[in-house]
Design a protein around this motif. Structure first.
Motif, PDB file in Angstrom:
ATOM      1  N   ILE A  92       0.827  -1.309   0.004  1.00  0.00           N
ATOM      2  CA  ILE A  92      -0.031  -0.012   0.053  1.00  0.00           C
ATOM      3  C   ILE A  92       0.835   1.282  -0.087  1.00  0.00           C
ATOM      4  CG2 ILE A  92      -1.880   1.234   1.260  1.00  0.00           C
ATOM      5  CD1 ILE A  92      -2.794  -1.539   0.263  1.00  0.00           C
ATOM      6  N   GLY A  93       0.768   2.229  -0.894  1.00  0.00           N
ATOM      7  CA  GLY A  93       1.944   3.125  -1.306  1.00  0.00           C
ATOM      8  C   GLY A  93       1.193   4.464  -1.088  1.00  0.00           C
ATOM      9  N   CYS A  94       1.972   5.544  -0.421  1.00  0.00           N
ATOM     10  CA  CYS A  94       1.402   6.987  -0.482  1.00  0.00           C
ATOM     11  C   CYS A  94       2.757   7.721  -1.003  1.00  0.00           C
ATOM     12  CB  CYS A  94       0.763   7.528   0.640  1.00  0.00           C
ATOM     13  SG  CYS A  94       1.939   7.416   2.121  1.00  0.00           S
ATOM     14  N   THR A  95       2.866   8.790  -0.862  1.00  0.00           N
ATOM     15  CA  THR A  95       3.825   9.578  -1.270  1.00  0.00           C
ATOM     16  C   THR A  95       5.229   9.270  -0.404  1.00  0.00           C
ATOM     17  OG1 THR A  95       2.320  11.520  -1.876  1.00  0.00           O
ATOM     18  CG2 THR A  95       4.927  12.139  -1.503  1.00  0.00           C
ATOM     19  N   GLY A  96       5.107   9.474   0.834  1.00  0.00           N
ATOM     20  CA  GLY A  96       6.477   9.257   1.477  1.00  0.00           C
ATOM     21  C   GLY A  96       6.227   7.997   2.252  1.00  0.00           C
ATOM     22  N   GLY A  97       5.205   7.386   2.492  1.00  0.00           N
ATOM     23  CA  GLY A  97       5.096   6.060   3.344  1.00  0.00           C
ATOM     24  C   GLY A  97       4.987   6.239   4.522  1.00  0.00           C
ATOM     25  N   LYS A  98       4.511   7.305   5.199  1.00  0.00           N
ATOM     26  CA  LYS A  98       4.633   7.692   6.547  1.00  0.00           C
ATOM     27  C   LYS A  98       3.095   7.752   7.169  1.00  0.00           C
ATOM     28  CE  LYS A  98       6.233  11.407   9.737  1.00  0.00           C
ATOM     29  NZ  LYS A  98       6.907  12.611   9.824  1.00  0.00           N
ATOM     30  N   HIS A  99       2.084   8.188   6.549  1.00  0.00           N
ATOM     31  CA  HIS A  99       0.861   8.581   7.003  1.00  0.00           C
ATOM     32  C   HIS A  99      -0.134   7.749   6.501  1.00  0.00           C
ATOM     33  CE1 HIS A  99       2.984  12.653   7.751  1.00  0.00           C
ATOM     34  NE2 HIS A  99       2.519  12.408   8.831  1.00  0.00           N
ATOM     35  N   ARG A 100      -0.731   8.098   5.304  1.00  0.00           N
ATOM     36  CA  ARG A 100      -2.015   7.430   4.532  1.00  0.00           C
ATOM     37  C   ARG A 100      -1.894   5.865   4.228  1.00  0.00           C
ATOM     38  NH1 ARG A 100      -2.029  11.786  -0.201  1.00  0.00           N
ATOM     39  NH2 ARG A 100       0.346  11.409   0.255  1.00  0.00           N
ATOM     40  N   SER A 101      -0.649   5.707   3.821  1.00  0.00           N
ATOM     41  CA  SER A 101      -0.298   4.170   3.487  1.00  0.00           C
ATOM     42  C   SER A 101       0.011   3.363   4.792  1.00  0.00           C
ATOM     43  CB  SER A 101       0.953   4.021   2.563  1.00  0.00           C
ATOM     44  OG  SER A 101       2.275   4.385   3.249  1.00  0.00           O
ATOM     45  N   VAL A 102       0.621   3.980   5.770  1.00  0.00           N
ATOM     46  CA  VAL A 102       0.463   3.166   7.132  1.00  0.00           C
ATOM     47  C   VAL A 102      -0.839   2.797   7.797  1.00  0.00           C
ATOM     48  CG1 VAL A 102       1.451   3.197   9.380  1.00  0.00           C
ATOM     49  CG2 VAL A 102       2.934   4.044   7.658  1.00  0.00           C
ATOM     50  N   ALA A 103      -1.433   4.064   7.811  1.00  0.00           N
ATOM     51  CA  ALA A 103      -2.835   3.769   8.373  1.00  0.00           C
ATOM     52  C   ALA A 103      -3.767   2.681   7.709  1.00  0.00           C
ATOM     53  CB  ALA A 103      -3.608   5.173   8.437  1.00  0.00           C
ATOM     54  N   ILE A 104      -3.600   2.882   6.372  1.00  0.00           N
ATOM     55  CA  ILE A 104      -4.467   2.075   5.541  1.00  0.00           C
ATOM     56  C   ILE A 104      -3.985   0.507   5.776  1.00  0.00           C
ATOM     57  CG2 ILE A 104      -5.151   1.273   3.241  1.00  0.00           C
ATOM     58  CD1 ILE A 104      -6.553   3.731   4.175  1.00  0.00           C
ATOM     59  N   THR A 105      -2.527   0.336   5.776  1.00  0.00           N
ATOM     60  CA  THR A 105      -2.021  -0.880   6.033  1.00  0.00           C
ATOM     61  C   THR A 105      -2.339  -1.490   7.458  1.00  0.00           C
ATOM     62  OG1 THR A 105       0.102  -0.585   4.423  1.00  0.00           O
ATOM     63  CG2 THR A 105       0.195  -2.057   6.336  1.00  0.00           C
ATOM     64  N   GLU A 106      -2.380  -0.756   8.438  1.00  0.00           N
ATOM     65  CA  GLU A 106      -2.787  -1.160   9.744  1.00  0.00           C
ATOM     66  C   GLU A 106      -4.106  -1.770   9.513  1.00  0.00           C
ATOM     67  OE1 GLU A 106      -0.758  -1.630  12.227  1.00  0.00           O
ATOM     68  OE2 GLU A 106       1.061  -0.527  11.896  1.00  0.00           O
ATOM     69  N   GLU A 107      -5.154  -0.916   9.032  1.00  0.00           N
ATOM     70  CA  GLU A 107      -6.645  -1.133   9.105  1.00  0.00           C
ATOM     71  C   GLU A 107      -6.759  -2.693   8.058  1.00  0.00           C
ATOM     72  OE1 GLU A 107     -10.437  -1.127  10.007  1.00  0.00           O
ATOM     73  OE2 GLU A 107      -8.824  -0.303  10.767  1.00  0.00           O
TER      74      GLU A 107
END
Length: 299
Positions: free
Chosen positions: A262-277
């Motif tokens: 799951i990717g976003c721009t920097g791999g810090k916020h959006r992708s992490v939150a979606i990955t955890e969920e």
């Protein structure tokens, strides 16, 4: 051999957790082997391909200390130049359940690693280093295509690779499919060892919210922000359902590990939150799932 003896042998073979490790020289096989040792595997390095079946049979008959066994194969053995995929198929036809792990990296990364240690490639001969790498890729392409797990180490240091392997093999494997869900930042490169890849840059970026910027998607406030944006819950619902619908087919094909990136721009916020969920949803559905946040600590 009596039916009881047959059943006993079959049970021993099923109980054996067997991992076959191969891949491009310089890709990180030795690190994978050490990581497997760290989580309790008995590791045999540089095993000739012709002895894999015999070694597996001995491990199945052995004690608890070899019930998790890993065999590392590479081109240092001339016996490797045959048919590794055929060996794996033969193991399966004989009742074993091997997991084939392939370790890879970009050519330029492999070249830098060889130049750093000032060694020649085992297939280089009188040619250039790249000639050896190309020859090895040609030999190993069938094994790569048949691998159950692929670790691309182009963007990983030794500690990161070790952590990924240990997370994947820490607990005894279950008969069913297992997921790894990985967050990443597109600006650091796409993880090529993923079976599925999704882009969540359609969601607003918490980076532009000052009070959230310094935290990752594991922070409850960041997670709440991301998951409450329009389309976020629908995406997680739809994507988890899609993944679950593929499980029966993958299990019929004998695949045991699926990596979802799951990717976003920097791999810090959006992708992490979606990955955890997403990982939480898959775990709740009964499929063991591990989380890897590849780039969350880069900024």
């Amino acid at each position: 051999m009596t039916p009881t003896d047959n059943n006993t042998q079959e049970n021993r073979q099923n109980a054996l957790e067997l991992v076959i490790v191969t891949g491009i020289s310089g890709g990180g096989r030795s690190t994978v082997a050490r990581a497997l040792e760290n989580v309790g595997y008995y590791v045999i390095d540089n095993l000739p391909e012709a002895l894999v079946g015999q070694a597996a049979a001995l491990a199945a008959e052995g004690g608890p200390e070899v019930q998790r066994s890993a065999m590392v194969l590479d081109v240092r053995s001339l016996a490797f130049m045959t048919d590794l995929v055929g060996v794996i198929d033969e193991l399966r036809s004989n009742g074993f359940r091997p997991t084939l792990v392939f370790v890879d990296a970009d050519d330029d990364v492999i070249i830098r690693r060889y130049e750093k240690v000032r060694r020649a490639h085992p297939l280089q001969g009188d040619g250039a280093l790249l000639d050896g790498i190309t020859a090895e890729r040609r030999l190993l392409e069938p094994a790569k295509e048949s691998a159950d797990m692929l670790f691309d180490t182009s963007l990983l240091n030794e500690n990161q690779l070790r952590s990924r392997v240990e997370e994947a093999f820490l607990a005894p494997s279950t008969p069913g499919l297992q997921f790894t869900v990985m967050s990443f930042g597109f600006k650091y490169g796409i993880p090529r060892d993923a079976d599925y890849l999704a882009d969540v840059r359609f969601l607003p970026n918490p980076y532009w919210v000052p009070e959230l910027r310094e935290f990752t998607g594991q922070n409850p406030e960041v997670s709440k922000y991301v998951l409450s944006r329009p389309g976020a819950e629908d995406f997680v619902d739809s994507y988890s359902n899609l993944l679950l619908k593929t499980v029966p087919g993958f299990e019929r094909e004998g695949k045991r590990y699926i990596t979802v990136a799951i990717g976003c721009t920097g791999g810090k916020h959006r992708s992490v939150a979606i990955t955890e969920e997403l990982a939480s949803r898959l775990n709740e559905s009964g499929y063991p799932t591990t989380v890897q946040n590849r780039d969350a600590g880069r900024e």
